[in-house]
Design an enzyme around this catalytic site. Structure first.
Site, mmCIF file in Angstrom:
data_model
loop_
_atom_site.group_PDB
_atom_site.id
_atom_site.type_symbol
_atom_site.label_atom_id
_atom_site.label_comp_id
_atom_site.label_asym_id
_atom_site.label_seq_id
_atom_site.Cartn_x
_atom_site.Cartn_y
_atom_site.Cartn_z
ATOM 1 N N LYS A 1 16.877 55.843 30.458
ATOM 2 C CA LYS A 1 17.333 56.653 31.598
ATOM 3 C C LYS A 1 16.253 56.678 32.671
ATOM 4 C CE LYS A 1 19.176 61.322 32.521
ATOM 5 N NZ LYS A 1 19.454 62.632 31.886
ATOM 6 N N SER B 1 23.913 64.354 32.395
ATOM 7 C CA SER B 1 23.296 63.523 33.409
ATOM 8 C C SER B 1 22.880 62.133 32.935
ATOM 9 C CB SER B 1 22.073 64.242 33.982
ATOM 10 O OG SER B 1 21.084 64.452 32.986
ATOM 11 N N SER C 1 23.147 66.969 28.431
ATOM 12 C CA SER C 1 23.108 65.722 29.198
ATOM 13 C C SER C 1 23.093 64.445 28.388
ATOM 14 C CB SER C 1 21.894 65.724 30.146
ATOM 15 O OG SER C 1 22.126 66.599 31.218
#
Length: 463
Positions: free
Chosen positions: A80, A155, A179
């Site tokens: 990420k 996210s 997330s």
């Protein structure tokens, strides 16, 4: 044999060990697959095929010498984008960031690199990680591979979408309120939000963790062997423990499982989601576990207090930006934080206290049980263009009622695919353990994989 891009890390490593497949072949297969998907999915950031192939060639040479560097040598992986990787800017999902190359790998990225993983690049996220969505002011809109009109969640948006689409077997996300679990649920993959401090992270923050995002529990356990190594840069990290992450068997007979279907606040639970979770509970019961209802323990006051605290924190950050950079932040986020200017010190202090109240309530609620079962989210994936399931900046957190408390209580919680709605969208089962029982959660998740049976075929890129 399945296509190389579909193979889990455990299978790839066995093939490398016997010389049947090389890391270069596997990396090329994944990169080619990404090239077919990416015009539709838009899940990557700073994808670097040349660097990936160089890493794969070095890994191939090590395997030929019989000297693999570590547990993940030659396995394609993605990180990420808010987890720093040396030499790559970290935009945090927002066009408001001034881009500058990161000086060093953050702890989770460093562990992957040390273990020999082939880092293909990074995956997308929304502005500041403050949305459960693939919507960003910096990245192109990330979509859900099961239905390109739908959202992957966030996210860890690109990680969820990429893992489901076959962008390599190993993905790494972060979670402060759901997330990794929300995109895992909405993309049909597996993830573990570990106990706070189990995986060192930088920067640390209340409730913030990094977690593996994979297609199988065994691959996540493999990642935990690497990621849970200590790193002094995270002052909140747990002491190193000798955990046998490969020991994934558990006898469910006599285990007490709490079944939570009412979060106490937030969106109403969708009927098809409820049915899938209830079916999962019955299967655990048939395997010998004792399943009992677990009442709601969170309150609207807790949720609103946390909202006010996070709103003020984000308002302070965004209002400190120069005006031209502030205007680049996603409008939804700007609208959400705007009321931070009106909050009093007493309201913010009370809100911070509600995070502690959430922690105490969650720990107390789980004491009668060995594990807790619940939905991950009250709904299935929503419109790709929306910032949240309600798409209302004044109601931004109504969908995280089942995930949020376990960040505040520091307890491990997994999302594992449990079924599908009538439209073919995935539904995740959340399995929660007591504080620090990360291995127990992995074991229960592996048991569920067996009880569930074979998953559906993974989505393929449009022709």
């Amino acid at each position: 044999m399945a296509d190389l891009h579909d193979l889990p890390a455990t299978a790839l490593l066995a093939l490398y060990r016997h010389g049947d497949v090389s890391p270069v072949e596997a990396t090329r297969a994944v990169l080619d697959h990404i090239a077919r998907w990416e015009p539709h999915l838009r899940a990557t950031y700073a994808l670097d095929p040349d660097s990936a192939l160089q890493q794969a060639q070095a890994s191939e040479a090590r395997w030929r010498r019989g000297e693999p560097r570590g547990l993940l040598d030659g396995v394609p992986a993605m990180v990420k984008e808010n987890i720093a990787t040396r030499g790559t800017p970290t935009p945090l999902g927002t066009a408001a960031t001034v881009l500058a190359p990161a000086m060093a790998d953050a702890p989770p990225a460093a562990r992957l690199r040390e273990a020999g993983a082939v880092l293909l690049g990074k995956t997308t996220m929304p502005d500041y990680g403050m949305l459960s969505s693939g919507l960003s002011s910096f990245h192109p809109l990330t979509r859900n591979p099961w239905d390109l009109t739908k959202n992957p969640g966030g996210s860890s948006a690109g990680a969820g979408a990429g893992a489901a689409a076959g962008y390599g077997p190993l993905h790494l996300g972060t979670d402060i309120g759901g997330s990794v679990r929300l995109p895992a649920s909405w993309c049909g993959i597996f993830t573990l939000k570990p106990s706070l401090g189990r995986i060192p992270i930088q920067p640390p923050y209340a409730g913030r963790v990094a977690g593996p995002m994979t297609r199988t529990v065994a691959d996540a356990a493999l990642m935990m062997r690497v990621l849970s190594q200590p790193d002094w840069r995270d002052a909140t990290s747990l002491p190193a423990q000798d955990i046998d992450w490969d020991a994934l068997e558990i006898d469910p007979r006599g285990l007490r499982l709490g079944l939570q279907l009412d979060a106490g606040w937030g969106m109403a639970l969708d009927g098809q989601v409820r049915a899938v979770i209830e079916d999962a509970a019955r299967r655990f019961e048939s395997a010998g576990a004792i399943v009992e209802p677990m009442p709601a323990f969170m309150t609207r006051e807790m949720a609103d207090g946390m909202d006010r605290f996070w709103r003020m924190r984000s308002w302070l950050d965004i209002s400190a930006l120069p005006a031209e950079r502030r205007e680049r932040v996603l409008p939804y986020i700007r609208d959400w934080v705007a009321s931070g200017a009106e909050l009093s010190a007493a309201q913010v202090f009370h809100g911070h206290g509600q995070m502690a109240a959430m922690r105490d309530a969650a720990v107390a609620a789980t004491q009668p049980f060995d594990f807790v079962l619940s939905p991950v989210a009250p709904c299935v994936a929503f419109a790709a263009e929306w910032a949240s399931p309600l798409n209302d900046p004044q109601q931004p957190f109504e969908h995280i009622a089942f995930t949020l408390p376990w960040n505040m209580s520091e307890q491990p919680a997994a999302s594992v695919n449990a079924g599908w709605n009538d439209a073919g969208l995935p539904i995740g089962l959340q399995i929660v353990g007591r504080r620090h029982d990360d291995l127990g959660v992995l074991r229960m998740s592996r048991l569920w994989e067996r009880l569930r049976g074979e998953p559906r075929a993974w989505p393929r890129p449009p022709a």
